[in-house]
Design a protein around this motif. Structure first.
Motif, PDB file in Angstrom:
ATOM      1  N   ALA A  26       0.891  -1.258   0.112  1.00 26.48           N
ATOM      2  CA  ALA A  26      -0.052   0.017  -0.049  1.00 26.48           C
ATOM      3  C   ALA A  26       0.876   1.241  -0.048  1.00 26.48           C
ATOM      4  O   ALA A  26       0.702   2.374  -0.744  1.00 26.48           O
ATOM      5  CB  ALA A  26      -0.804   0.006   1.337  1.00 26.48           C
ATOM      6  N   LYS A  27       2.134   1.279   0.843  1.00 28.06           N
ATOM      7  CA  LYS A  27       2.763   2.425   0.773  1.00 28.06           C
ATOM      8  C   LYS A  27       3.584   2.781  -0.539  1.00 28.06           C
ATOM      9  O   LYS A  27       3.621   3.697  -0.907  1.00 28.06           O
ATOM     10  CB  LYS A  27       3.664   2.435   2.118  1.00 28.06           C
ATOM     11  N   LEU A  28       3.974   1.638  -0.996  1.00 25.67           N
ATOM     12  CA  LEU A  28       4.644   1.619  -2.281  1.00 25.67           C
ATOM     13  C   LEU A  28       3.745   2.159  -3.512  1.00 25.67           C
ATOM     14  O   LEU A  28       4.127   3.016  -4.238  1.00 25.67           O
ATOM     15  CB  LEU A  28       5.253   0.352  -2.517  1.00 25.67           C
ATOM     16  N   ALA A  29       2.689   1.547  -3.329  1.00 22.47           N
ATOM     17  CA  ALA A  29       1.510   1.956  -4.378  1.00 22.47           C
ATOM     18  C   ALA A  29       1.220   3.338  -4.299  1.00 22.47           C
ATOM     19  O   ALA A  29       1.470   4.252  -5.376  1.00 22.47           O
ATOM     20  CB  ALA A  29       0.463   1.188  -4.360  1.00 22.47           C
ATOM     21  N   ALA A  30       1.271   3.937  -3.073  1.00 23.09           N
ATOM     22  CA  ALA A  30       0.965   5.393  -2.918  1.00 23.09           C
ATOM     23  C   ALA A  30       2.296   6.171  -3.374  1.00 23.09           C
ATOM     24  O   ALA A  30       1.941   7.368  -3.887  1.00 23.09           O
ATOM     25  CB  ALA A  30       0.708   5.671  -1.361  1.00 23.09           C
ATOM     26  N   LYS A  31       3.340   5.851  -2.963  1.00 24.38           N
ATOM     27  CA  LYS A  31       4.433   6.409  -3.344  1.00 24.38           C
ATOM     28  C   LYS A  31       4.638   6.662  -4.935  1.00 24.38           C
ATOM     29  O   LYS A  31       5.126   7.767  -5.463  1.00 24.38           O
ATOM     30  CB  LYS A  31       5.716   5.768  -3.141  1.00 24.38           C
ATOM     31  N   TYR A  32       4.553   5.547  -5.734  1.00 18.72           N
ATOM     32  CA  TYR A  32       4.527   5.433  -6.971  1.00 18.72           C
ATOM     33  C   TYR A  32       3.268   5.862  -7.772  1.00 18.72           C
ATOM     34  O   TYR A  32       3.254   6.329  -9.093  1.00 18.72           O
ATOM     35  CB  TYR A  32       5.139   4.327  -7.582  1.00 18.72           C
ATOM     36  N   GLY A  33       2.165   6.151  -7.215  1.00 19.25           N
ATOM     37  CA  GLY A  33       1.090   6.174  -7.736  1.00 19.25           C
ATOM     38  C   GLY A  33       0.388   5.423  -8.678  1.00 19.25           C
ATOM     39  O   GLY A  33      -0.135   5.740  -9.968  1.00 19.25           O
ATOM     40  N   VAL A  34       0.704   4.155  -8.450  1.00 23.84           N
ATOM     41  CA  VAL A  34       0.344   2.881  -9.303  1.00 23.84           C
ATOM     42  C   VAL A  34      -0.736   2.083  -8.202  1.00 23.84           C
ATOM     43  O   VAL A  34      -0.782   2.232  -7.175  1.00 23.84           O
ATOM     44  CB  VAL A  34       1.407   2.206  -9.636  1.00 23.84           C
ATOM     45  N   SER A  35      -1.117   0.882  -9.007  1.00 23.36           N
ATOM     46  CA  SER A  35      -2.056   0.113  -8.173  1.00 23.36           C
ATOM     47  C   SER A  35      -1.090  -0.976  -7.486  1.00 23.36           C
ATOM     48  O   SER A  35      -0.045  -1.129  -7.726  1.00 23.36           O
ATOM     49  CB  SER A  35      -2.976  -0.758  -9.132  1.00 23.36           C
ATOM     50  N   ARG A  36      -2.005  -1.753  -6.478  1.00 22.89           N
ATOM     51  CA  ARG A  36      -1.186  -2.601  -5.746  1.00 22.89           C
ATOM     52  C   ARG A  36      -0.736  -3.816  -6.410  1.00 22.89           C
ATOM     53  O   ARG A  36       0.367  -4.428  -6.443  1.00 22.89           O
ATOM     54  CB  ARG A  36      -1.869  -2.937  -4.483  1.00 22.89           C
ATOM     55  N   PRO A  37      -1.492  -4.266  -7.556  1.00 25.74           N
ATOM     56  CA  PRO A  37      -1.035  -5.290  -8.477  1.00 25.74           C
ATOM     57  C   PRO A  37       0.222  -4.960  -9.107  1.00 25.74           C
ATOM     58  O   PRO A  37       1.238  -5.849  -9.236  1.00 25.74           O
ATOM     59  CB  PRO A  37      -2.086  -5.579  -9.283  1.00 25.74           C
ATOM     60  N   ILE A  38       0.547  -3.797  -9.404  1.00 27.57           N
ATOM     61  CA  ILE A  38       1.669  -3.607 -10.177  1.00 27.57           C
ATOM     62  C   ILE A  38       2.885  -3.602  -9.092  1.00 27.57           C
ATOM     63  O   ILE A  38       3.998  -4.084  -9.569  1.00 27.57           O
ATOM     64  CB  ILE A  38       1.843  -2.064 -10.805  1.00 27.57           C
ATOM     65  N   VAL A  39       2.719  -3.221  -8.121  1.00 26.10           N
ATOM     66  CA  VAL A  39       3.412  -3.265  -6.942  1.00 26.10           C
ATOM     67  C   VAL A  39       4.201  -4.699  -6.707  1.00 26.10           C
ATOM     68  O   VAL A  39       5.237  -5.314  -6.605  1.00 26.10           O
ATOM     69  CB  VAL A  39       3.239  -2.547  -5.588  1.00 26.10           C
ATOM     70  N   ARG A  40       3.040  -5.402  -6.803  1.00 27.60           N
ATOM     71  CA  ARG A  40       3.171  -6.981  -6.269  1.00 27.60           C
ATOM     72  C   ARG A  40       3.894  -7.649  -7.336  1.00 27.60           C
ATOM     73  O   ARG A  40       5.025  -8.528  -7.298  1.00 27.60           O
ATOM     74  CB  ARG A  40       1.595  -7.704  -6.314  1.00 27.60           C
ATOM     75  N   GLU A  41       3.846  -7.110  -8.565  1.00 30.06           N
ATOM     76  CA  GLU A  41       4.485  -7.870  -9.676  1.00 30.06           C
ATOM     77  C   GLU A  41       5.926  -7.550  -9.729  1.00 30.06           C
ATOM     78  O   GLU A  41       6.764  -8.229  -9.860  1.00 30.06           O
ATOM     79  CB  GLU A  41       4.036  -7.355 -11.091  1.00 30.06           C
ATOM     80  N   ALA A  42       6.273  -6.157  -9.222  1.00 24.49           N
ATOM     81  CA  ALA A  42       7.659  -5.720  -8.972  1.00 24.49           C
ATOM     82  C   ALA A  42       8.188  -6.428  -7.891  1.00 24.49           C
ATOM     83  O   ALA A  42       9.312  -7.026  -7.900  1.00 24.49           O
ATOM     84  CB  ALA A  42       7.668  -4.214  -8.754  1.00 24.49           C
ATOM     85  N   LEU A  43       7.631  -6.710  -6.919  1.00 16.97           N
ATOM     86  CA  LEU A  43       8.198  -7.441  -5.677  1.00 16.97           C
ATOM     87  C   LEU A  43       8.333  -8.820  -6.103  1.00 16.97           C
ATOM     88  O   LEU A  43       9.244  -9.375  -5.470  1.00 16.97           O
ATOM     89  CB  LEU A  43       7.200  -7.298  -4.604  1.00 16.97           C
ATOM     90  N   ARG A  44       7.452  -9.617  -6.793  1.00 19.09           N
ATOM     91  CA  ARG A  44       7.616 -10.783  -7.356  1.00 19.09           C
ATOM     92  C   ARG A  44       8.936 -10.896  -8.013  1.00 19.09           C
ATOM     93  O   ARG A  44       9.596 -12.059  -7.953  1.00 19.09           O
ATOM     94  CB  ARG A  44       6.447 -11.223  -7.854  1.00 19.09           C
ATOM     95  N   SER A  45       9.103 -10.025  -9.066  1.00 18.43           N
ATOM     96  CA  SER A  45      10.372  -9.967  -9.758  1.00 18.43           C
ATOM     97  C   SER A  45      12.008 -10.042  -8.925  1.00 18.43           C
ATOM     98  O   SER A  45      12.588 -10.501  -9.132  1.00 18.43           O
ATOM     99  CB  SER A  45      10.288  -8.997 -10.841  1.00 18.43           C
ATOM    100  N   LEU A  46      11.548  -9.184  -7.871  1.00 20.37           N
ATOM    101  CA  LEU A  46      12.622  -8.995  -6.924  1.00 20.37           C
ATOM    102  C   LEU A  46      12.797 -10.369  -6.268  1.00 20.37           C
ATOM    103  O   LEU A  46      14.215 -10.643  -6.113  1.00 20.37           O
ATOM    104  CB  LEU A  46      12.526  -8.073  -5.807  1.00 20.37           C
ATOM    105  N   GLN A  47      11.913 -11.111  -5.926  1.00 26.43           N
ATOM    106  CA  GLN A  47      11.994 -12.151  -5.335  1.00 26.43           C
ATOM    107  C   GLN A  47      12.777 -13.484  -6.271  1.00 26.43           C
ATOM    108  O   GLN A  47      13.684 -14.210  -5.984  1.00 26.43           O
ATOM    109  CB  GLN A  47      10.727 -12.743  -4.850  1.00 26.43           C
ATOM    110  N   ILE A  48      12.437 -13.318  -7.490  1.00 29.68           N
ATOM    111  CA  ILE A  48      12.784 -14.267  -8.681  1.00 29.68           C
ATOM    112  C   ILE A  48      14.497 -13.867  -8.808  1.00 29.68           C
ATOM    113  O   ILE A  48      15.270 -14.714  -8.872  1.00 29.68           O
ATOM    114  CB  ILE A  48      12.134 -13.850 -10.032  1.00 29.68           C
ATOM    115  N   LEU A  49      14.644 -12.681  -8.604  1.00 33.33           N
ATOM    116  CA  LEU A  49      16.049 -12.207  -8.718  1.00 33.33           C
ATOM    117  C   LEU A  49      17.093 -12.655  -7.588  1.00 33.33           C
ATOM    118  O   LEU A  49      18.142 -12.652  -7.545  1.00 33.33           O
ATOM    119  CB  LEU A  49      16.063 -10.549  -8.742  1.00 33.33           C
TER     120      LEU A  49
END
Length: 235
Positions: free
Chosen positions: A46-69
């Motif tokens: 929620a905090k990341l979504a507010a910072k970037y002005g995007v939806s939570r699913p977009i943040v979730r995809e980014a976090l998932r990619s960090l985990q893959i990395l």
């Protein structure tokens, strides 16, 4: 106000066309630079979504990619934590680096596609065409990634070369992780569908050289997309 609160208070405007990729890139850079230290907890979705002005699913995809990395891990009911705060930022899928995987795939899968054009059975062709149809209809990313893995495994099977089949089978988990990363961070799914269809059409016609060329084009585009994510120069 601590450093994390200060960072969160700075608004960030992103292009919505590639929002997941941009969020991913900034968070990755913050981790690799050490600003988000190993062991620290990332801000909530929620905090990341507010910072970037995007939806939570977009943040979730980014976090998932960090985990893959391999840079973070998500703990159920607790949040996302940094595992590493340094390194070269290369992508690893278990025991394989992105470079390992792409170099091997070029040698194995291009030849597999050519042999599949000459040796495939009618049943294997029908299954390949059906996989293309299903991938083109599929909207769920994780389901599409599983179909993509099946697609590449079936081409190796259709080559009737046990070595190619076993190599592809051995790296299928790594290939699926790579596919998941690329489909989460960019428009690769639609492009891959078109590339897959071209490969299968060449196999259908029994056109060995065309099948090899179509697979080579597909893998080159995958390599370019991975290179863009990790900041590697094209070869």
């Amino acid at each position: 106000m601590n450093d994390l609160e200060s960072w969160l208070s700075d608004s960030a405007i992103l292009s919505r066309k590639s929002a997941s990729e941009l969020v991913f890139e900034e968070l990755r850079n913050l981790i690799l630079s050490g600003r988000f230290a190993a062991g620290s907890k990332l801000p909530s979705e929620a905090k990341l979504a507010a910072k970037y002005g995007v939806s939570r699913p977009i943040v979730r995809e980014a976090l998932r990619s960090l985990q893959i990395l391999g840079l973070t891990e998500t703990r159920t009911g607790s949040g996302t934590y940094v595992l590493a705060a340094g390194g070269d930022g290369d992508i690893r899928y278990g025991n394989y680096s992105a470079r390992d995987l792409m170099e091997a795939r070029a040698f194995v899968e291009v030849s597999s596609a050519g042999w599949a054009a000459l040796r495939r059975s009618d049943d294997e062709l029908s299954r390949l065409l059906a996989l293309c149809d299903r991938m083109e209809r599929e909207e769920d990313t994780e389901a599409w990634v599983r179909l993509d893995s099946d697609f590449h495994g079936l081409i190796a099977e259709a080559s009737k070369n046990a070595v190619f089949r076993d190599i592809v089978d051995d790296v299928r988990d790594a290939m699926a992780q790579q596919s998941g990363l690329l489909t989460a961070l960019g428009p690769r799914r639609q492009e891959s569908n078109e590339e897959h269809r071209a490969i299968v059409e060449a196999i259908r016609r029994g056109a060995e050289a065309e099948a090899q060329a179509a697979m080579e084009i597909h893998l080159k585009k995958v390599e370019a997309a991975v290179g863009r994510i990790i900041g590697a120069e094209p070869r």
